[in-house]
Design an enzyme around this catalytic site. Structure first.
Site, PDB file in Angstrom:
ATOM      1  N   GLU A   1       0.849  -1.191   0.000  1.00 21.10           N
ATOM      2  CA  GLU A   1       0.000   0.000   0.000  1.00 21.10           C
ATOM      3  C   GLU A   1       0.884   1.240   0.000  1.00 21.10           C
ATOM      4  O   GLU A   1       2.032   1.202   0.474  1.00 21.10           O
ATOM      5  CB  GLU A   1      -0.903   0.030   1.238  1.00 21.10           C
ATOM      6  CG  GLU A   1      -1.834  -1.160   1.356  1.00 21.10           C
ATOM      7  CD  GLU A   1      -2.525  -1.241   2.709  1.00 21.10           C
ATOM      8  OE1 GLU A   1      -3.265  -2.217   2.927  1.00 21.10           O
ATOM      9  OE2 GLU A   1      -2.316  -0.340   3.540  1.00 21.10           O
TER      10      GLU A   1
ATOM     11  N   LYS B   1       2.427   4.562   1.340  1.00 20.76           N
ATOM     12  CA  LYS B   1       2.623   5.173   2.662  1.00 20.76           C
ATOM     13  C   LYS B   1       2.424   6.679   2.511  1.00 20.76           C
ATOM     14  O   LYS B   1       3.245   7.368   1.919  1.00 20.76           O
ATOM     15  CB  LYS B   1       4.021   4.880   3.220  1.00 20.76           C
ATOM     16  CG  LYS B   1       4.188   5.367   4.651  1.00 20.76           C
ATOM     17  CD  LYS B   1       5.559   5.078   5.207  1.00 20.76           C
ATOM     18  CE  LYS B   1       5.601   5.387   6.693  1.00 20.76           C
ATOM     19  NZ  LYS B   1       5.123   6.741   7.028  1.00 20.76           N
TER      20      LYS B   1
ATOM     21  N   ARG C   1      -2.696   9.897  10.806  1.00 19.45           N
ATOM     22  CA  ARG C   1      -3.543   8.732  11.062  1.00 19.45           C
ATOM     23  C   ARG C   1      -4.826   9.158  11.758  1.00 19.45           C
ATOM     24  O   ARG C   1      -4.831  10.060  12.595  1.00 19.45           O
ATOM     25  CB  ARG C   1      -2.743   7.773  11.937  1.00 19.45           C
ATOM     26  CG  ARG C   1      -3.248   6.342  11.998  1.00 19.45           C
ATOM     27  CD  ARG C   1      -2.634   5.490  10.937  1.00 19.45           C
ATOM     28  NE  ARG C   1      -2.981   4.090  11.166  1.00 19.45           N
ATOM     29  CZ  ARG C   1      -2.180   3.215  11.748  1.00 19.45           C
ATOM     30  NH1 ARG C   1      -0.971   3.590  12.154  1.00 19.45           N
ATOM     31  NH2 ARG C   1      -2.562   1.970  11.922  1.00 19.45           N
TER      32      ARG C   1
ATOM     33  N   GLU D   1      -5.803   7.335   6.892  1.00 19.15           N
ATOM     34  CA  GLU D   1      -4.882   8.463   6.899  1.00 19.15           C
ATOM     35  C   GLU D   1      -5.568   9.660   6.240  1.00 19.15           C
ATOM     36  O   GLU D   1      -6.187   9.521   5.184  1.00 19.15           O
ATOM     37  CB  GLU D   1      -3.619   8.101   6.121  1.00 19.15           C
ATOM     38  CG  GLU D   1      -2.464   9.034   6.333  1.00 19.15           C
ATOM     39  CD  GLU D   1      -1.432   8.480   7.301  1.00 19.15           C
ATOM     40  OE1 GLU D   1      -0.384   9.122   7.457  1.00 19.15           O
ATOM     41  OE2 GLU D   1      -1.678   7.427   7.905  1.00 19.15           O
TER      42      GLU D   1
ATOM     43  N   PHE E   1      -7.529   2.290   4.963  1.00 21.08           N
ATOM     44  CA  PHE E   1      -6.833   1.055   4.600  1.00 21.08           C
ATOM     45  C   PHE E   1      -7.161  -0.121   5.502  1.00 21.08           C
ATOM     46  O   PHE E   1      -6.671  -1.233   5.288  1.00 21.08           O
ATOM     47  CB  PHE E   1      -5.310   1.265   4.563  1.00 21.08           C
ATOM     48  CG  PHE E   1      -4.743   1.975   5.751  1.00 21.08           C
ATOM     49  CD1 PHE E   1      -4.607   1.341   6.970  1.00 21.08           C
ATOM     50  CD2 PHE E   1      -4.346   3.305   5.639  1.00 21.08           C
ATOM     51  CE1 PHE E   1      -4.074   1.995   8.062  1.00 21.08           C
ATOM     52  CE2 PHE E   1      -3.808   3.980   6.734  1.00 21.08           C
ATOM     53  CZ  PHE E   1      -3.680   3.318   7.946  1.00 21.08           C
TER      54      PHE E   1
ATOM     55  N   ARG F   1       3.934  -2.842  17.596  1.00 13.37           N
ATOM     56  CA  ARG F   1       4.816  -2.536  16.466  1.00 13.37           C
ATOM     57  C   ARG F   1       5.581  -3.809  16.103  1.00 13.37           C
ATOM     58  O   ARG F   1       6.472  -4.226  16.836  1.00 13.37           O
ATOM     59  CB  ARG F   1       5.796  -1.420  16.853  1.00 13.37           C
ATOM     60  CG  ARG F   1       6.660  -0.925  15.679  1.00 13.37           C
ATOM     61  CD  ARG F   1       7.690   0.094  16.142  1.00 13.37           C
ATOM     62  NE  ARG F   1       7.091   1.260  16.735  1.00 13.37           N
ATOM     63  CZ  ARG F   1       6.579   2.284  16.062  1.00 13.37           C
ATOM     64  NH1 ARG F   1       6.595   2.270  14.742  1.00 13.37           N
ATOM     65  NH2 ARG F   1       6.050   3.316  16.691  1.00 13.37           N
TER      66      ARG F   1
ATOM     67  N   LYS G   1       7.296  -0.641   6.996  1.00 13.02           N
ATOM     68  CA  LYS G   1       7.295   0.599   6.214  1.00 13.02           C
ATOM     69  C   LYS G   1       8.623   0.726   5.475  1.00 13.02           C
ATOM     70  O   LYS G   1       9.688   0.452   6.035  1.00 13.02           O
ATOM     71  CB  LYS G   1       7.059   1.818   7.112  1.00 13.02           C
ATOM     72  CG  LYS G   1       7.994   1.939   8.300  1.00 13.02           C
ATOM     73  CD  LYS G   1       7.557   3.056   9.244  1.00 13.02           C
ATOM     74  CE  LYS G   1       8.427   3.092  10.487  1.00 13.02           C
ATOM     75  NZ  LYS G   1       7.987   4.127  11.455  1.00 13.02           N
TER      76      LYS G   1
END
Length: 548
Positions: A244, A246, A251, A295, A334, A405, A411
């Site tokens: 996807e 970035k 956010r 986002e 997303f 995380r 990313k």
């Protein structure tokens, strides 16, 4: 529980260095607390007053605290400031000041743990023109009844920096141990409820219910996070991946039930009134009850604008219509976490994507399923050409894990490595910067403690320094020569060339050639780089084990 007992527990924890011993200490306390005390104790021991999802804020700055303590001890504000400057620790300074006052006065009322919570709730509820006076009056009452040791931890609670090392992970493990539960069960409930205090209460009352806890509309949860990584690494590890764009936006979490919607920022603050256009666009795009993850992106002539334009909209509280005309925002959704009464957290990304596409008529972010590195690299190049930051490379089988995380989401973006770090101090500048802060002390998070990792001074223009001084000038807790201690509330994104071991900072590490990138107004101090993550980055550096 009396607040004095809570303070004594905190003092013991400060003297314990081993993580397991700290967990054992807290686990021994939890079962004997009353139902009204248990959630309060759990939040307080982490240095928090309200649940993470709550919009309540204490709004207590250093100056209000100085004034409250000065009133109680019958001295001027400067006396309190000087004492804090001398120790560098507001809690210890207030403890010492109250010890001197204790010799000539008596206690009016014993402080009870739940009563302290209620009084802090009154402070948070104070609003309008008289809000500061009401907050001050409540603070004076609390400090007026506080013993010296209570004053130490009352001060730190008000500043939301307890400094005892009981972060979420330790408290989660303590709850599991206290009630003989699998820690994974406690973690699952915490991810959905976003309140370890309430989880602890449920763990005692009905442990079986922990597995049935689900996400609820209008009770935001932490957002799933990503690690830095590579396209080749993700494809090698997982085969097919979901790629996807970035976005260089901010956010948001969108909650909708019927005709009512609310939008929450990454910090879980409600921002619906600041983003009426986002709310309208998403309300028009679905008839379902949903919680969406996405986002907000600023656009001009179809091209994405930098993050700074987005954050101006997020923090705007007045003249929103005028700002909407200047800065157009569009949503890029997303993920979906909830639909029509059903939690989707445990569903795979692939399943959630199918549900999302069926629930939302517009604004779904593009996603590409690929299984070879070359195809993913081509999407990455296209993302950069379109003006995006890079790409996200996600594992299709991954569940949605709030606040975690991990490598399920990676990313990928070009340029220098960056870290998000808490600002805990500053140093006055020289020359034309003499009346501003010229450098800033940065820290990583380690189970509730903030450990310094270096200072940053480069990459900051004079104009930005002026803005930063305005941002921090009311957050100064203590002075020592040219250095000041700041209330930890602001996050910097900082670039660096290398991480090195260093005895000069409490973290054990230092950044080589740190450079200021931007203020991360969308992030809270709880989200900054952890010590474990920093150590992992250090270990993963190609050029070995440097030290300074």
């Amino acid at each position: 529980m009396q607040f004095l007992e809570f303070a004594r527990i905190c003092e013991r924890l400060e003297g314990i260095s081993g993580r397991l011993d700290m967990i054992e200490e807290v686990a021994g306390v939890l079962p004997r607390l009353g139902d009204d005390e248990l959630p309060v104790f759990v939040r307080f021991i982490m240095g928090r007053v309200f649940p993470d999802w709550s919009t309540k804020k204490l709004g207590v700055g250093p100056n209000l605290l100085y004034d409250a303590v000065a009133y109680v001890i019958g001295r001027k504000r400067e006396t309190v400031r000087e004492a804090i400057n001398a120790t560098g620790d507001a809690g210890l300074a207030v403890e010492d000041l109250l010890a001197r006052k204790e010799q000539t006065s008596f206690f009016i009322q014993e402080l009870d743990l739940v009563d302290v919570y209620r009084e802090l709730g009154r402070m948070a509820a104070a609003g309008g023109q008289r809000s500061q006076k009401e907050k001050l009056r409540v603070a004076q009452g609390l400090f007026g009844n506080a013993r010296p040791l209570e004053g130490r931890y009352l001060t730190r609670l008000m500043l939301e920096e307890l400094r005892i090392g009981m972060g979420e992970g330790n408290v989660r493990d303590a709850v599991a141990r206290a009630f003989a539960l699998d820690v994974r069960l406690v973690e699952h409930a915490h991810q959905a409820m976003n309140d370890l205090g309430e989880v602890a209460l449920l763990a005692r009352r009905d442990p079986d219910a922990l597995s049935r806890v689900t996400i609820e509309p209008f009770r935001p949860v932490k957002m799933m996070l990503a690690q830095a990584g590579t396209i080749a690494g993700q494809v090698a590890d997982h085969g097919e991946v979901a790629v996807e764009y970035k976005y260089d936006g901010s956010r948001f979490q969108f909650h909708k039930v019927g005709g009512v919607c609310r939008i929450y920022s990454r910090r879980l603050e409600e921002v619906t009134e600041s983003l009426p256009d986002i709310a309208r666009q998403l309300m028009e795009a679905t008839d379902r009850d949903v919680i969406l993850d996405g986002e907000a992106v600023a656009v001009r002539d179809g091209r994405p604008m930098p993050f700074q334009f987005v954050i101006r909209r997020f923090r705007r509280k007045h003249e929103v219509d005028a700002m909407m005309e200047k800065i157009e925002l569009v949503p890029r959704v997303f993920d979906i976490l909830y639909i029509d009464g059903e939690s989707l957290l445990d569903r795979s990304l692939a399943e959630r994507r199918t549900i999302l596409e069926g629930a939302l008529r517009a604004h779904v972010a593009e996603q590409f399923r690929v299984s070879d590195t070359a195809a993913a690299e081509a999407i990455y190049a296209d993302a950069l050409a379109r003006g995006h930051e890079g790409v996200m490379v996600k594992v299709p089988a991954s569940p949605y894990t709030p606040g975690v995380r991990g490598r399920q989401w990676v990313k990928v973006k070009p340029g220098v490595e960056t870290l998000d770090l808490a600002v805990v101090g500053a140093e006055w500048g020289e020359g034309r910067r003499a009346k501003m802060f010229g450098s800033f002390l940065l820290a990583v998070q380690d189970q509730g403690r903030l450990l310094p990792v270096g200072k940053v001074a480069t990459g900051i223009t004079d104009e930005t320094l002026a803005d930063l001084y305005a941002l921090f000038k009311d957050s100064v807790i203590a002075h020592s020569g040219k250095e000041v201690t700041l209330e930890p509330a602001v996050v910097f994104e900082v670039g660096y060339s290398e991480i090195q071991t260093s005895p000069n900072y409490a973290s054990g590490y230092a950044l080589r050639f740190p450079r200021f990138v931007r203020v991360r107004e969308d992030k809270s101090v709880d989200e900054v780089e952890t010590l474990d993550s920093l150590a992992g980055r250090y270990g993963g550096q190609k050029n070995g084990q440097g030290s300074i």
